[in-house]
Design a protein around this motif. Structure first.
Motif, PDB file in Angstrom:
ATOM      1  N   PHE A 143       0.826  -1.203   0.000  1.00 20.77           N
ATOM      2  CA  PHE A 143       0.000   0.000   0.000  1.00 20.77           C
ATOM      3  C   PHE A 143       0.862   1.256   0.000  1.00 20.77           C
ATOM      4  N   PHE A 144       1.961   1.202   0.721  1.00 20.57           N
ATOM      5  CA  PHE A 144       2.858   2.352   0.824  1.00 20.57           C
ATOM      6  C   PHE A 144       3.594   2.613  -0.485  1.00 20.57           C
ATOM      7  N   ASN A 145       3.941   1.546  -1.204  1.00 22.95           N
ATOM      8  CA  ASN A 145       4.796   1.649  -2.378  1.00 22.95           C
ATOM      9  C   ASN A 145       4.024   1.738  -3.694  1.00 22.95           C
ATOM     10  N   LEU A 146       2.791   1.262  -3.707  1.00 20.60           N
ATOM     11  CA  LEU A 146       2.020   1.126  -4.944  1.00 20.60           C
ATOM     12  C   LEU A 146       1.822   2.442  -5.704  1.00 20.60           C
ATOM     13  N   PRO A 147       1.445   3.544  -5.049  1.00 22.50           N
ATOM     14  CA  PRO A 147       1.244   4.793  -5.816  1.00 22.50           C
ATOM     15  C   PRO A 147       2.518   5.272  -6.509  1.00 22.50           C
ATOM     16  N   LEU A 148       3.644   5.257  -5.792  1.00 20.87           N
ATOM     17  CA  LEU A 148       4.907   5.701  -6.380  1.00 20.87           C
ATOM     18  C   LEU A 148       5.307   4.811  -7.545  1.00 20.87           C
ATOM     19  N   LEU A 149       5.148   3.513  -7.380  1.00 19.28           N
ATOM     20  CA  LEU A 149       5.531   2.573  -8.429  1.00 19.28           C
ATOM     21  C   LEU A 149       4.628   2.721  -9.654  1.00 19.28           C
ATOM     22  N   THR A 150       3.339   2.915  -9.430  1.00 20.95           N
ATOM     23  CA  THR A 150       2.403   3.084 -10.549  1.00 20.95           C
ATOM     24  C   THR A 150       2.736   4.332 -11.355  1.00 20.95           C
ATOM     25  N   ARG A 151       2.979   5.440 -10.676  1.00 18.24           N
ATOM     26  CA  ARG A 151       3.307   6.686 -11.390  1.00 18.24           C
ATOM     27  C   ARG A 151       4.647   6.576 -12.100  1.00 18.24           C
ATOM     28  N   SER A 152       5.591   5.887 -11.483  1.00 24.00           N
ATOM     29  CA  SER A 152       6.899   5.729 -12.111  1.00 24.00           C
ATOM     30  C   SER A 152       6.798   4.931 -13.410  1.00 24.00           C
ATOM     31  N   ILE A 153       6.054   3.822 -13.366  1.00 20.85           N
ATOM     32  CA  ILE A 153       5.895   3.003 -14.578  1.00 20.85           C
ATOM     33  C   ILE A 153       5.088   3.744 -15.630  1.00 20.85           C
ATOM     34  N   GLU A 154       4.067   4.483 -15.200  1.00 22.71           N
ATOM     35  CA  GLU A 154       3.268   5.251 -16.155  1.00 22.71           C
ATOM     36  C   GLU A 154       4.113   6.317 -16.848  1.00 22.71           C
ATOM     37  N   ASN A 155       4.961   6.991 -16.110  1.00 25.87           N
ATOM     38  CA  ASN A 155       5.855   7.988 -16.715  1.00 25.87           C
ATOM     39  C   ASN A 155       6.819   7.340 -17.702  1.00 25.87           C
ATOM     40  N   SER A 156       7.250   6.107 -17.402  1.00 26.97           N
ATOM     41  CA  SER A 156       8.115   5.385 -18.334  1.00 26.97           C
ATOM     42  C   SER A 156       7.381   5.088 -19.638  1.00 26.97           C
ATOM     43  N   LEU A 157       6.108   4.746 -19.542  1.00 24.06           N
ATOM     44  CA  LEU A 157       5.310   4.482 -20.742  1.00 24.06           C
ATOM     45  C   LEU A 157       5.018   5.761 -21.513  1.00 24.06           C
ATOM     46  N   ILE A 158       4.793   6.844 -20.786  1.00 25.78           N
ATOM     47  CA  ILE A 158       4.535   8.139 -21.442  1.00 25.78           C
ATOM     48  C   ILE A 158       5.749   8.584 -22.247  1.00 25.78           C
ATOM     49  N   ALA A 159       6.946   8.255 -21.737  1.00 30.86           N
ATOM     50  CA  ALA A 159       8.178   8.695 -22.401  1.00 30.86           C
ATOM     51  C   ALA A 159       8.414   7.995 -23.738  1.00 30.86           C
ATOM     52  N   VAL A 160       7.723   6.888 -23.981  1.00 32.75           N
ATOM     53  CA  VAL A 160       7.867   6.188 -25.269  1.00 32.75           C
ATOM     54  C   VAL A 160       7.143   6.995 -26.350  1.00 32.75           C
ATOM     55  N   PRO A 161       7.789   7.369 -27.438  1.00 30.50           N
ATOM     56  CA  PRO A 161       7.149   8.201 -28.473  1.00 30.50           C
ATOM     57  C   PRO A 161       5.911   7.536 -29.069  1.00 30.50           C
ATOM     58  N   ASP A 162       4.901   8.341 -29.378  1.00 31.59           N
ATOM     59  CA  ASP A 162       3.677   7.818 -29.996  1.00 31.59           C
ATOM     60  C   ASP A 162       3.949   7.218 -31.371  1.00 31.59           C
ATOM     61  N   LEU A 163       5.059   7.627 -31.974  1.00 29.96           N
ATOM     62  CA  LEU A 163       5.407   7.092 -33.291  1.00 29.96           C
ATOM     63  C   LEU A 163       5.564   5.579 -33.243  1.00 29.96           C
ATOM     64  N   GLN A 164       6.075   5.056 -32.119  1.00 29.15           N
ATOM     65  CA  GLN A 164       6.237   3.615 -32.002  1.00 29.15           C
ATOM     66  C   GLN A 164       4.883   2.915 -31.870  1.00 29.15           C
TER      67      GLN A 164
END
Length: 298
Positions: A143-164
Protein backbone atom coordinates in the motif's frame (compact mmCIF):
# COMPACT_ATOMS: atom_id res chain seq x y z
CA UNK A 1 23.77 44.71 -19.39
CA UNK A 2 21.23 44.52 -16.56
CA UNK A 3 19.67 41.45 -18.13
CA UNK A 4 23.07 39.76 -18.33
CA UNK A 5 23.78 40.54 -14.70
CA UNK A 6 20.36 39.27 -13.67
CA UNK A 7 20.91 36.11 -15.69
CA UNK A 8 24.35 35.50 -14.15
CA UNK A 9 22.99 36.19 -10.67
CA UNK A 10 20.08 33.76 -11.16
CA UNK A 11 22.39 31.05 -12.50
CA UNK A 12 24.76 31.62 -9.59
CA UNK A 13 21.91 31.25 -7.09
CA UNK A 14 20.82 28.01 -8.75
CA UNK A 15 24.36 26.63 -8.66
CA UNK A 16 24.69 27.67 -5.02
CA UNK A 17 21.43 25.93 -4.03
CA UNK A 18 22.43 22.79 -5.93
CA UNK A 19 25.84 22.75 -4.29
CA UNK A 20 24.25 23.29 -0.88
CA UNK A 21 21.93 20.30 -1.35
CA UNK A 22 24.84 18.10 -2.43
CA UNK A 23 26.94 19.35 0.50
CA UNK A 24 24.19 18.54 3.00
CA UNK A 25 23.78 15.05 1.53
CA UNK A 26 27.52 14.37 1.57
CA UNK A 27 27.82 15.64 5.15
CA UNK A 28 24.90 13.47 6.28
CA UNK A 29 26.24 10.34 4.60
CA UNK A 30 29.79 10.99 5.83
CA UNK A 31 28.59 11.53 9.40
CA UNK A 32 26.61 8.27 9.46
CA UNK A 33 29.26 6.17 7.73
CA UNK A 34 32.18 7.52 9.76
CA UNK A 35 30.38 6.67 12.99
CA UNK A 36 29.05 3.31 11.85
CA UNK A 37 31.64 1.63 9.61
CA UNK A 38 34.14 0.98 12.47
CA UNK A 39 31.42 -1.14 14.15
CA UNK A 40 30.74 -3.31 11.08
CA UNK A 41 32.44 -6.68 10.84
CA UNK A 42 31.60 -10.26 9.89
CA UNK A 43 30.37 -11.08 13.38
CA UNK A 44 28.07 -8.04 13.38
CA UNK A 45 26.53 -9.01 10.02
CA UNK A 46 26.12 -12.73 10.73
CA UNK A 47 25.15 -13.00 14.42
CA UNK A 48 21.79 -12.70 16.18
CA UNK A 49 20.82 -9.54 18.03
CA UNK A 50 20.76 -9.41 21.81
CA UNK A 51 18.46 -7.20 23.87
CA UNK A 52 20.44 -7.15 27.11
CA UNK A 53 23.99 -8.23 26.25
CA UNK A 54 26.67 -6.50 24.21
CA UNK A 55 28.13 -7.90 21.04
CA UNK A 56 24.88 -8.61 19.20
CA UNK A 57 24.47 -8.52 15.43
CA UNK A 58 21.88 -7.80 12.77
CA UNK A 59 21.73 -10.99 10.69
CA UNK A 60 18.02 -11.62 11.36
CA UNK A 61 17.04 -7.98 10.83
CA UNK A 62 19.00 -7.79 7.59
CA UNK A 63 17.36 -10.94 6.26
CA UNK A 64 13.92 -9.71 7.35
CA UNK A 65 14.43 -6.45 5.46
CA UNK A 66 15.23 -8.26 2.22
CA UNK A 67 12.47 -10.84 2.75
CA UNK A 68 9.82 -8.15 3.28
CA UNK A 69 11.17 -6.19 0.33
CA UNK A 70 10.98 -9.18 -2.02
CA UNK A 71 7.45 -10.15 -0.93
CA UNK A 72 6.15 -6.59 -1.20
CA UNK A 73 7.67 -6.11 -4.65
CA UNK A 74 6.28 -9.45 -5.84
CA UNK A 75 2.82 -8.22 -4.82
CA UNK A 76 3.09 -4.59 -5.94
CA UNK A 77 4.93 -4.83 -9.29
CA UNK A 78 2.19 -6.75 -11.19
CA UNK A 79 -0.53 -4.46 -9.76
CA UNK A 80 1.44 -1.28 -10.53
CA UNK A 81 2.37 -2.51 -14.02
CA UNK A 82 -1.22 -3.40 -14.86
CA UNK A 83 -2.54 -0.11 -13.47
CA UNK A 84 0.04 1.95 -15.38
CA UNK A 85 -0.65 0.13 -18.66
CA UNK A 86 -4.38 0.66 -18.24
CA UNK A 87 -4.07 4.35 -17.35
CA UNK A 88 -1.69 5.23 -20.17
CA UNK A 89 -2.64 2.88 -22.98
CA UNK A 90 -6.29 1.86 -22.63
CA UNK A 91 -8.12 4.26 -20.32
CA UNK A 92 -10.32 7.06 -21.55
CA UNK A 93 -8.50 10.13 -20.25
CA UNK A 94 -11.78 12.04 -19.82
CA UNK A 95 -13.59 9.25 -17.97
CA UNK A 96 -14.79 10.02 -14.44
CA UNK A 97 -13.72 6.54 -13.34
CA UNK A 98 -10.17 7.24 -14.52
CA UNK A 99 -10.21 10.60 -12.73
CA UNK A 100 -11.36 8.85 -9.56
CA UNK A 101 -8.63 6.23 -10.02
CA UNK A 102 -5.95 8.92 -10.36
CA UNK A 103 -7.31 10.81 -7.36
CA UNK A 104 -7.14 7.62 -5.30
CA UNK A 105 -3.51 7.14 -6.31
CA UNK A 106 -2.67 10.74 -5.37
CA UNK A 107 -4.40 10.47 -2.00
CA UNK A 108 -2.73 7.14 -1.26
CA UNK A 109 0.69 8.55 -2.15
CA UNK A 110 0.19 11.51 0.21
CA UNK A 111 -0.69 9.37 3.24
CA UNK A 112 2.01 9.31 5.95
CA UNK A 113 3.59 5.90 6.34
CA UNK A 114 2.49 5.73 9.98
CA UNK A 115 -1.15 6.02 8.83
CA UNK A 116 -0.58 3.15 6.39
CA UNK A 117 0.90 1.18 9.28
CA UNK A 118 -2.10 1.85 11.52
CA UNK A 119 -4.45 0.84 8.70
CA UNK A 120 -2.49 -2.38 8.25
CA UNK A 121 -2.59 -2.99 12.02
CA UNK A 122 -6.37 -2.60 12.21
CA UNK A 123 -7.14 -4.57 9.06
CA UNK A 124 -4.51 -7.28 8.67
CA UNK A 125 -3.15 -7.73 12.20
CA UNK A 126 -6.48 -7.53 14.07
CA UNK A 127 -9.34 -8.02 11.59
CA UNK A 128 -7.81 -10.76 9.42
CA UNK A 129 -5.85 -12.22 12.37
CA UNK A 130 -2.54 -12.26 10.50
CA UNK A 131 -0.86 -10.93 13.64
CA UNK A 132 2.48 -9.16 13.61
CA UNK A 133 3.99 -10.99 10.68
CA UNK A 134 5.96 -10.82 7.46
CA UNK A 135 2.69 -11.07 5.52
CA UNK A 136 1.10 -8.11 7.30
CA UNK A 137 4.24 -6.04 6.80
CA UNK A 138 4.60 -6.89 3.12
CA UNK A 139 0.97 -5.96 2.39
CA UNK A 140 1.39 -2.67 4.27
CA UNK A 141 4.54 -1.94 2.25
CA UNK A 142 2.54 -2.70 -0.91
CA UNK A 143 0.00 0.00 0.00
CA UNK A 144 2.86 2.35 0.82
CA UNK A 145 4.80 1.65 -2.38
CA UNK A 146 2.02 1.13 -4.94
CA UNK A 147 1.24 4.79 -5.82
CA UNK A 148 4.91 5.70 -6.38
CA UNK A 149 5.53 2.57 -8.43
CA UNK A 150 2.40 3.08 -10.55
CA UNK A 151 3.31 6.69 -11.39
CA UNK A 152 6.90 5.73 -12.11
CA UNK A 153 5.90 3.00 -14.58
CA UNK A 154 3.27 5.25 -16.15
CA UNK A 155 5.86 7.99 -16.72
CA UNK A 156 8.12 5.39 -18.33
CA UNK A 157 5.31 4.48 -20.74
CA UNK A 158 4.54 8.14 -21.44
CA UNK A 159 8.18 8.69 -22.40
CA UNK A 160 7.87 6.19 -25.27
CA UNK A 161 7.15 8.20 -28.47
CA UNK A 162 3.68 7.82 -30.00
CA UNK A 163 5.41 7.09 -33.29
CA UNK A 164 6.24 3.61 -32.00
CA UNK A 165 2.59 2.99 -31.13
CA UNK A 166 1.52 4.11 -34.59
CA UNK A 167 4.18 1.92 -36.19
CA UNK A 168 2.98 -1.15 -34.29
CA UNK A 169 -0.63 -0.54 -35.29
CA UNK A 170 0.42 0.11 -38.90
CA UNK A 171 2.10 -3.31 -38.98
CA UNK A 172 -1.21 -4.93 -38.12
CA UNK A 173 -0.53 -5.55 -34.43
CA UNK A 174 -3.42 -5.33 -32.03
CA UNK A 175 -3.42 -2.76 -29.24
CA UNK A 176 -2.35 -5.38 -26.70
CA UNK A 177 0.37 -6.75 -28.97
CA UNK A 178 1.67 -3.23 -29.57
CA UNK A 179 1.87 -2.64 -25.83
CA UNK A 180 3.57 -5.95 -25.00
CA UNK A 181 5.89 -6.21 -28.02
CA UNK A 182 6.71 -2.58 -28.77
CA UNK A 183 5.93 -0.22 -25.87
CA UNK A 184 7.01 -2.31 -22.87
CA UNK A 185 10.41 -3.33 -24.33
CA UNK A 186 11.14 0.32 -25.09
CA UNK A 187 10.14 1.36 -21.56
CA UNK A 188 11.97 -1.46 -19.74
CA UNK A 189 15.09 0.60 -18.84
CA UNK A 190 13.04 3.33 -17.18
CA UNK A 191 10.74 0.81 -15.52
CA UNK A 192 13.68 -1.10 -14.04
CA UNK A 193 15.17 2.16 -12.74
CA UNK A 194 11.88 3.09 -11.09
CA UNK A 195 11.49 -0.36 -9.52
CA UNK A 196 14.99 -0.33 -8.04
CA UNK A 197 14.52 3.19 -6.65
CA UNK A 198 11.18 2.17 -5.14
CA UNK A 199 12.89 -0.88 -3.61
CA UNK A 200 15.44 1.38 -1.93
CA UNK A 201 12.63 3.50 -0.50
CA UNK A 202 10.82 0.45 0.86
CA UNK A 203 14.02 -1.05 2.29
CA UNK A 204 14.47 1.90 4.63
CA UNK A 205 10.83 2.13 5.74
CA UNK A 206 10.13 1.79 9.46
CA UNK A 207 6.88 3.48 10.54
CA UNK A 208 4.55 1.26 8.51
CA UNK A 209 6.28 -1.87 9.82
CA UNK A 210 6.15 -0.94 13.50
CA UNK A 211 2.43 -1.77 13.53
CA UNK A 212 2.41 -4.68 11.08
CA UNK A 213 5.64 -6.69 10.97
CA UNK A 214 6.32 -6.17 14.65
CA UNK A 215 9.25 -5.10 16.81
CA UNK A 216 10.64 -8.52 17.64
CA UNK A 217 12.96 -10.84 15.75
CA UNK A 218 12.63 -14.44 17.00
CA UNK A 219 15.75 -16.54 16.63
CA UNK A 220 15.77 -18.18 13.22
CA UNK A 221 17.08 -21.62 12.35
CA UNK A 222 18.98 -21.09 9.12
CA UNK A 223 18.91 -24.83 8.41
CA UNK A 224 15.12 -25.01 8.63
CA UNK A 225 13.59 -23.92 5.32
CA UNK A 226 10.10 -25.26 5.97
CA UNK A 227 7.87 -22.17 5.50
CA UNK A 228 5.29 -23.61 7.95
CA UNK A 229 7.77 -23.87 10.85
CA UNK A 230 7.87 -21.06 13.42
CA UNK A 231 11.68 -20.96 13.37
CA UNK A 232 12.01 -21.01 9.59
CA UNK A 233 13.30 -17.81 7.93
CA UNK A 234 10.71 -18.33 5.17
CA UNK A 235 7.69 -18.49 7.48
CA UNK A 236 5.45 -15.57 6.37
CA UNK A 237 3.40 -15.61 9.59
CA UNK A 238 6.24 -14.90 12.02
CA UNK A 239 7.15 -11.46 13.42
CA UNK A 240 9.92 -9.75 11.47
CA UNK A 241 11.84 -6.83 12.91
CA UNK A 242 13.60 -5.08 10.01
CA UNK A 243 16.84 -3.15 10.09
CA UNK A 244 15.12 0.25 10.14
CA UNK A 245 12.79 -0.83 12.96
CA UNK A 246 15.79 -2.29 14.82
CA UNK A 247 17.54 1.10 14.72
CA UNK A 248 14.46 2.79 16.16
CA UNK A 249 14.06 0.11 18.84
CA UNK A 250 17.70 0.21 19.94
CA UNK A 251 17.59 3.99 20.35
CA UNK A 252 14.19 4.09 22.05
CA UNK A 253 14.69 1.26 24.55
CA UNK A 254 18.37 1.72 25.38
CA UNK A 255 18.66 -1.65 27.14
CA UNK A 256 21.78 -2.77 25.28
CA UNK A 257 25.12 -1.87 26.86
CA UNK A 258 26.50 -1.09 23.41
CA UNK A 259 23.31 0.47 22.02
CA UNK A 260 25.18 3.42 20.48
CA UNK A 261 27.56 1.16 18.57
CA UNK A 262 24.75 -1.16 17.39
CA UNK A 263 22.67 1.79 16.26
CA UNK A 264 25.58 3.42 14.42
CA UNK A 265 26.58 0.19 12.69
CA UNK A 266 22.99 -0.61 11.70
CA UNK A 267 22.50 2.91 10.35
CA UNK A 268 25.66 2.63 8.27
CA UNK A 269 24.54 -0.72 6.81
CA UNK A 270 21.13 0.78 6.00
CA UNK A 271 22.67 3.81 4.29
CA UNK A 272 25.05 1.60 2.30
CA UNK A 273 22.18 -0.60 1.10
CA UNK A 274 20.07 2.41 0.07
CA UNK A 275 23.08 3.86 -1.80
CA UNK A 276 23.57 0.52 -3.56
CA UNK A 277 19.91 0.54 -4.64
CA UNK A 278 20.16 4.08 -6.02
CA UNK A 279 23.49 3.61 -7.81
CA UNK A 280 22.47 0.24 -9.24
CA UNK A 281 19.25 1.80 -10.55
CA UNK A 282 21.25 4.27 -12.62
CA UNK A 283 23.72 1.60 -13.73
CA UNK A 284 21.17 -0.99 -14.82
CA UNK A 285 18.95 1.68 -16.36
CA UNK A 286 21.79 2.99 -18.54
CA UNK A 287 22.94 -0.54 -19.33
CA UNK A 288 19.51 -1.66 -20.46
CA UNK A 289 18.95 1.55 -22.41
CA UNK A 290 22.17 1.10 -24.39
CA UNK A 291 21.46 -2.56 -24.99
CA UNK A 292 17.87 -2.09 -26.14
CA UNK A 293 18.52 0.98 -28.29
CA UNK A 294 21.73 -0.10 -29.99
CA UNK A 295 21.56 -3.89 -29.71
CA UNK A 296 25.23 -4.06 -28.71
CA UNK A 297 27.10 -3.65 -25.47
CA UNK A 298 29.99 -1.26 -25.49
Amino acid sequence: MNQRRSNKFAIGVIYFISALVVLILVALIFSILSAGIPNINIHFLTSHSSSFESGGGISDQLFNSFYLLILSMVISIPIALGSAIYLNEFANKKSEIVSLFRSAIEVLSSLPSVVVGLFGFLLFVLKFHFGFSVLSGSIALTFFNLPLLTRSIENSLIAVPDLQREAGLALGLSKWETVTKVILPAAVPSIVTGIVLAAGRVFGEAAALLFTAGQSAPALNWFNWNPFSSTSPLNPMRPAETLAVHIWKVNSEGTMPDAAQISAGSSAVLIIMVLIFNLSARYFGNKLYKKMTSGTEK
